[in-house]
Design an enzyme around this catalytic site. Structure first.
Site, short mmCIF file in Angstrom:
data_model
loop_
_atom_site.label_atom_id
_atom_site.label_comp_id
_atom_site.label_asym_id
_atom_site.label_seq_id
_atom_site.Cartn_x
_atom_site.Cartn_y
_atom_site.Cartn_z
N LEU A 48 46.64 14.92 -10.57
CA LEU A 48 47.45 13.79 -10.13
C LEU A 48 47.75 13.94 -8.65
O LEU A 48 47.84 15.06 -8.15
CB LEU A 48 48.77 13.72 -10.91
CG LEU A 48 48.69 13.34 -12.40
CD1 LEU A 48 50.07 13.44 -13.04
CD2 LEU A 48 48.13 11.94 -12.58
N ASP A 49 47.94 12.82 -7.97
CA ASP A 49 48.27 12.85 -6.55
C ASP A 49 49.63 13.51 -6.32
O ASP A 49 50.44 13.66 -7.24
CB ASP A 49 48.29 11.43 -5.98
CG ASP A 49 46.91 10.79 -5.97
OD1 ASP A 49 45.91 11.54 -6.01
OD2 ASP A 49 46.84 9.55 -5.93
#
Length: 230
Positions: free
Chosen positions: A101-102
């Protein structure tokens, strides 16, 4: 590795001797006699020959984490805390992330030491849905529902995204399910309509749903039932 190759790698054991050992039922994997040399064995398996333990096996580990914002999806980073820093577990260096995930994206992450299992969960060919809660800067145009379902053209990669399901929850909130993982895909899809994503939270990967009792930064082990679903 195939079981016959594992045995053939033992000192003073040829491929022919390995086949004979298997044919005579002298090898066992996880307590079960195995005569098929093509049987796949992994580091997690207990392998015995005539009752002697050749490989004790190591426990497979599976964790569900509710990633908090401001945390890097990496095993090490010189500047920022990583998701592994949130785990209070021994031998964390042996773990890897299944589905990144960012930096500021929150929600479900899976961390494990079982590479074969994590590939089944994340490989593009599986087309497992990944569901996100999305908040945007401006109201979401209802036309996005049909356009996302048709697929959007990404000029940089010269491709059209796979059909995605968009459920409008409010003027600036939606639930989006993707079946692929392009670079910054959610932000780029809404950016196609000049709308900025202000918050992104992953709820689900395939059959695995984020435990609602986990606060940001908390984690737990997957249950045997959850592991078996993948």
């Amino acid at each position: 590795m195939r079981l016959d190759r594992f045995l053939a790698n033992l000192p003073h054991c040829s491929h022919r001797q390995a086949r004979l050992l298997l044919a005579s039922g002298r090898a066992a994997v996880n307590g079960n006699t195995v005569c098929d040399g093509t049987h796949d064995v992994r580091v997690f398996d207990r392998i015995e020959l005539d009752g002697e333990v050749l490989q004790a096996g190591k426990p497979a580990r599976f964790y569900m984490l509710n990633k908090r914002a401001g945390c890097v999806s990496a095993t090490a980073d010189p500047q920022h805390p990583t998701v592994l820093d949130l785990l209070n577990e021994p031998d964390k260096d042996n773990l890897h992330i299944a589905g990144r995930l960012d930096f500021n994206t929150t929600g479900l992450m899976i961390i494990t030491n079982d590479g074969l299992w994590s590939r089944r969960l994340t490989q593009p060919e599986s087309l497992l849905g990944k569901t996100y809660l999305v908040e945007t800067e401006a109201p979401i145009d209802p036309i996005c529902v049909d356009r996302f379902a048709q697929g959007l053209y990404f000029r940089f990669e010269n491709l059209t995204t796979l059909p995605a399901e968009l459920e409008l929850l409010g003027p600036q909130q939606a639930r989006l399910t993707l079946h692929e993982g392009r670079y910054h895909q959610v932000k780029r899809m809404f950016g196609h309509f000049n709308n900025k994503v202000t918050a992104l939270h992953r709820e689900r990967i395939g059959p695995l749903l984020l435990d609602s009792t986990l606060a940001p930064g908390q984690y737990r082990s997957l249950t045997p039932g959850e592991i078996a679903q993948v």
